[in-house]
Design a protein around this motif. Structure first.
Motif, PDB file in Angstrom:
ATOM      1  N   HIS A 248      46.154  39.917  37.232  1.00 10.47           N
ATOM      2  CA  HIS A 248      44.769  39.783  37.676  1.00 10.47           C
ATOM      3  C   HIS A 248      44.270  38.362  37.408  1.00 10.47           C
ATOM      4  O   HIS A 248      44.721  37.689  36.482  1.00 10.47           O
TER       5      HIS A 248
ATOM      6  N   GLU B 290      40.923  38.575  42.121  1.00 10.23           N
ATOM      7  CA  GLU B 290      41.933  39.277  42.909  1.00 10.23           C
ATOM      8  C   GLU B 290      43.098  39.646  42.015  1.00 10.23           C
ATOM      9  O   GLU B 290      43.182  39.227  40.858  1.00 10.23           O
ATOM     10  N   LYS B 291      44.004  40.433  42.543  1.00 13.20           N
ATOM     11  CA  LYS B 291      45.249  40.709  41.835  1.00 13.20           C
ATOM     12  C   LYS B 291      46.218  39.563  42.083  1.00 13.20           C
ATOM     13  O   LYS B 291      46.372  39.103  43.205  1.00 13.20           O
TER      14      LYS B 291
ATOM     15  N   CYS C 271      45.348  31.073  45.658  1.00 19.26           N
ATOM     16  CA  CYS C 271      43.949  30.788  45.338  1.00 19.26           C
ATOM     17  C   CYS C 271      43.351  29.919  46.441  1.00 19.26           C
ATOM     18  O   CYS C 271      44.063  29.260  47.204  1.00 19.26           O
TER      19      CYS C 271
ATOM     20  N   THR D 155      50.032  31.865  41.807  1.00 20.46           N
ATOM     21  CA  THR D 155      49.023  32.735  42.399  1.00 20.46           C
ATOM     22  C   THR D 155      48.351  32.089  43.585  1.00 20.46           C
ATOM     23  O   THR D 155      48.156  30.877  43.634  1.00 20.46           O
TER      24      THR D 155
END
Length: 804
Positions: free
Chosen positions: A21, A72-73, A82, A80
């Protein structure tokens, strides 16, 4: 920058820990942006409003911030997906998605959120409207004492770990007498679970034994010891005047107003009602009745007061009608603030009373917010976030679908304008005093006519002195207002015209009397020597001794001007038999303000003199005379609200007289008897004053017709400041032209006080017909603010209450 903008932090080394997360964090700093962090699975779940500890900057220093969103997950903790840095939805086009390595949260500090969803939404609105970083808003929302857990202690509690059926068998196996006594005592109290546990020290004191017996029982698993977090039990409600509660019968006007409130509460919809009632018209009783109606529906209420000074009487009066009250204001100790906040958070309080910060009280099921004396400028915060407590109260009521009551005898022009132009606003009037008591008689004293008859400087004119003598002869009381601290605001050389100025600020020093023997003596303009004292700057608080002679020409210095200390001295000289007390921020330092008010209410003080702390809200039935020493003080301020402030001050302080069967008299001393604000105040003609004042406001595009914002820039070097101001003006002009906004920009120009605390100050004033134009302008300015070079201190004040 916009609340939607985020910055992604790059980690040089990413720990291989499960992270699924991403959360968004706002720091309690001037960084006008939020930051994304990975949340390790071991710390999940998390809620918005909880604080986290995260690495920040190149050195990965651990900082504390608020979780403001679960973004977000995460697909992978090392890469991640982004939004690109600088992306602002609705403002800039979306850039191509990029992958960054985010830093991970180290620790979740709070077990439960300090800020609920409603208050978080309110914080976002404040950040956007008042152009302030979200982190700074959140920092102001929760008291520092709560974040530091001031007054929190760990205590040990004990309870029986076996059932009542097995208790007899366990007790029979015990050899120690004290152990058996402990078991019997806990059984008698029915302490069989952690919720009913008793404090360990209390049990030991009751039985008269030591820790050894407890340890043995715990080893045998007959009792269990648990540790609980407790708050200090400290009184937060000040000891003030005893308010005699009597059954109050509402008059026709009050009944109509209460019916209007009840209809708004019953609807369960947002609304704002202005309660415009003359002084002593029974507004407080209507607040209480409205709160009673809200409590019957299982909801809660907040009552905002402009001054801590009003808290004593208000709390005493409300305590007679409500049991579950909490108090929030800066006069409490840190431990008391934490106790009161926790009391509200846990649901143990239904009514919260306090100054502007009480608008952030973490109440659930909010049904009513009362803003008493809504016109007061003290509702405006003078440091970031520069919010107006009244306007924030209205916004919070909107978010909670609650009723907001604004009360005043002299409402602000902005609120009156809203009542006529906005559908959610309504107006209710109370034109008469309770029990049909007459308004006090107003007497004007023209100091231009009275001056020549008296030699020297006399703050108390002969008509006022005569009125005071008559009041004291009847064993009645008087209040005298002089809205200026100190003894004299002008230390002057009559020969070379030199005045003592502050070295750090562009203001004259104010002389304050003191009993410090090391200080020098200074004489008044009449040549009379006064007690020792010192000169102080009311802006940077610098102090200096006052020389006997002028440092330039050697002539003896004299005192010009007036202050509350000089008024107190004159009262003691002219009325030696009277018991006089002074109330201002200087005299109350280290003293019990509430004790002074209690002494006055019980007749142990005859004359109460002081500054505007006395002007509003206080109720003393035996006060029959009010004297305004100088009604002109506020008129000389270079501010467009000077007339409004003067009218409000005269009307409010006049309302302290004649609040019982005894008739009241008000003496207004002035050098400007024909000034419109003073003439309307003497006649009690509020509507006439408003009509006249609105003409000038409309002609100059001033509030309430247009909205106002002030950009203040500060720096110790004037040349740097001047360059930065010109650059700021260029950016403002560019955004206005680019977005085709309708606005008037003035400046940059020196502020009224051009230097404070060694910082040069310049201002840019922006006027716009709608608030949305200002918001659009400053949202654009937040994005490009980093381009303002050289870097100087910048403060943006939306809807300022003064231009000083």
């Amino acid at each position: 920058m916009s609340k939607y903008q985020t910055k992604n932090l790059f980690a040089e080394e990413v720990k291989e820990i499960p992270c699924h997360h991403i959360i968004r964090v706002a720091f309690e700093s001037a960084a006008d942006t939020e930051f994304d962090y990975l949340l390790p699975d071991e710390l999940w779940p998390i809620e918005t409003g909880q604080r986290v500890e995260v690495p920040f900057g190149k050195k990965n220093k651990l900082e504390v911030g608020f979780c403001v969103a679960v973004v977000e997950k995460a697909q992978r903790h090392t890469g991640t997906k982004c939004l690109a840095p600088g992306f602002i939805p609705g403002v800039q086009p979306q850039r191509k998605e990029r992958r960054f390595k985010l830093k991970a949260v180290e620790k979740v500090i709070d077990k439960e959120p300090l800020i609920n969803a409603e208050l978080l939404e309110l914080a976002h609105w404040i950040s956007s409207y008042y152009v302030c970083p979200l982190g700074q808003v959140l920092a102001a929302t929760v008291p520092a004492a709560v974040k530091k857990a001031v007054g929190v202690r760990k205590k040990r509690y004990i309870y029986l770990a076996i059932t009542a059926a097995n208790l007899a068998e366990a007790a029979g196996q015990l050899k120690g007498k004290r152990q058996k006594q402990i078991i019997e005592y806990l059984q008698e109290k029915g302490v069989f679970n952690a919720e009913a546990a008793l404090e360990l020290q209390g049990v030991l004191a009751k039985i008269g034994c030591g820790q050894e017996s407890i340890k043995k029982l715990a080893q045998k698993q007959i009792i269990k010891i648990v540790e609980k977090t407790v708050l200090k039990s400290l009184p937060a409600i000040p000891r003030g005047m005893v308010i005699k509660t009597e059954k109050v019968v509402l008059n026709d006007d009050q009944q109509k107003a209460l019916a209007h409130f009840k209809a708004g509460i019953e609807s369960g919809k947002f609304g704002v009602t202005l309660l415009h009632g003359v002084t002593d018209s029974g507004k407080t009783e209507l607040y209480i009745r409205a709160i009673e109606e809200v409590l019957r529906k299982g909801k809660s209420a907040v009552v905002l007061l402009p001054e801590i000074a009003l808290t004593a009487q208000t709390v005493q009066r409300f305590s007679a009608r409500f049991q579950r009250i909490a108090v929030m204001h800066s006069g409490l100790t840190a431990a008391q603030r934490n106790v009161q906040w926790q009391k509200i958070k846990s649901g143990d309080a239904d009514v919260v009373i306090g100054a502007r910060s009480a608008v952030f009280a973490p109440l659930s099921r909010l049904g009513l917010i009362v803003v008493d004396e809504e016109h007061e400028p003290s509702y405006k915060q003078d440091t970031a976030p520069r919010y107006n407590g009244r306007d924030v109260a209205i916004k919070r009521a909107q978010l909670a679908s609650a009723l907001c009551i604004l009360g005043s005898a002299t409402p602000s022009l902005e609120t009156l304008s809203n009542c006529h132009s906005k559908k959610y606003f309504s107006l209710v009037r109370l034109p008469k005093r309770v029990m049909n008591l007459p308004m006090p008689q107003m007497k004007l004293v023209d100091l231009q006519q009275a001056g020549p008859a008296q030699k020297g400087i006399n703050l108390i004119s002969e008509p006022l002195a005569k009125g005071l003598r008559e009041t004291l002869a009847k064993s009645e009381q008087a209040i005298l207002l002089l809205n200026r601290r100190g003894y004299s605001n002008f230390i002057f050389c009559p020969s070379c015209k030199h005045t003592l100025h502050c070295r750090n600020c562009d203001v004259t020093l104010t002389f304050h009397r003191s009993e410090v023997p090391a200080c020098h003596q200074v004489r008044t303009v009449t040549g009379k020597h006064i007690a020792s004292g010192y000169a102080v700057c009311h802006y940077c608080l610098a102090q200096t001794l006052v020389p006997d002679k002028c440092p330039l020409c050697g002539t003896r210095l004299v005192m010009i001007g007036l202050g509350s200390q000089r008024l107190e001295e004159e009262l003691a000289a002219k009325f030696p038999q009277a018991r006089v007390s002074r109330i201002d921020s200087d005299s109350m330092a280290g003293r019990d303000y509430y004790r002074v008010l209690k002494d006055f209410s019980e007749g142990r003080i005859d004359i109460l003199a002081g500054t505007q702390m006395l002007a509003k809200g206080l109720h003393f039935p035996n006060v029959t005379l009010v004297g305004i020493i100088s009604a002109d003080t506020s008129l000389f301020l270079p501010d467009f609200r000077a007339n409004e402030r003067t009218f409000q001050l005269i009307s409010q302080v006049a309302g302290r007289a004649g609040r019982s069967e005894k008739k009241g008299t008000v003496f207004v001393q002035t050098f400007l008897p024909n000034q419109p604000a003073i003439k309307f105040a003497m006649a009690g003609d509020f509507d006439g004053f408003i009509k006249e004042e609105l003409k000038h406001r409309k002609a100059c595009n001033l509030p309430p017709f247009w909205r106002l914002a002030v950009v203040t820039l500060r720096d110790r070097t004037f040349d740097r400041l001047e360059i930065a101001c010109n650059r700021m003006r260029e950016e403002i002009d560019r955004i206005i032209q680019q977005e085709q906004l309708k606005a008037i920009v003035r400046g940059p120009m020196p502020a009224v006080i051009s230097r404070i605390q060694s910082f040069h100050r310049m201002q840019i004033i922006v006027q716009a017909p709608q608030a949305e134009i200002l918001r659009e302008l400053f949202n654009g300015l937040r994005v490009c603010q980093r381009r303002i070079r050289p870097a100087v201190k910048i403060a943006i004040d939306i809807d300022p209450v003064n231009l000083l």
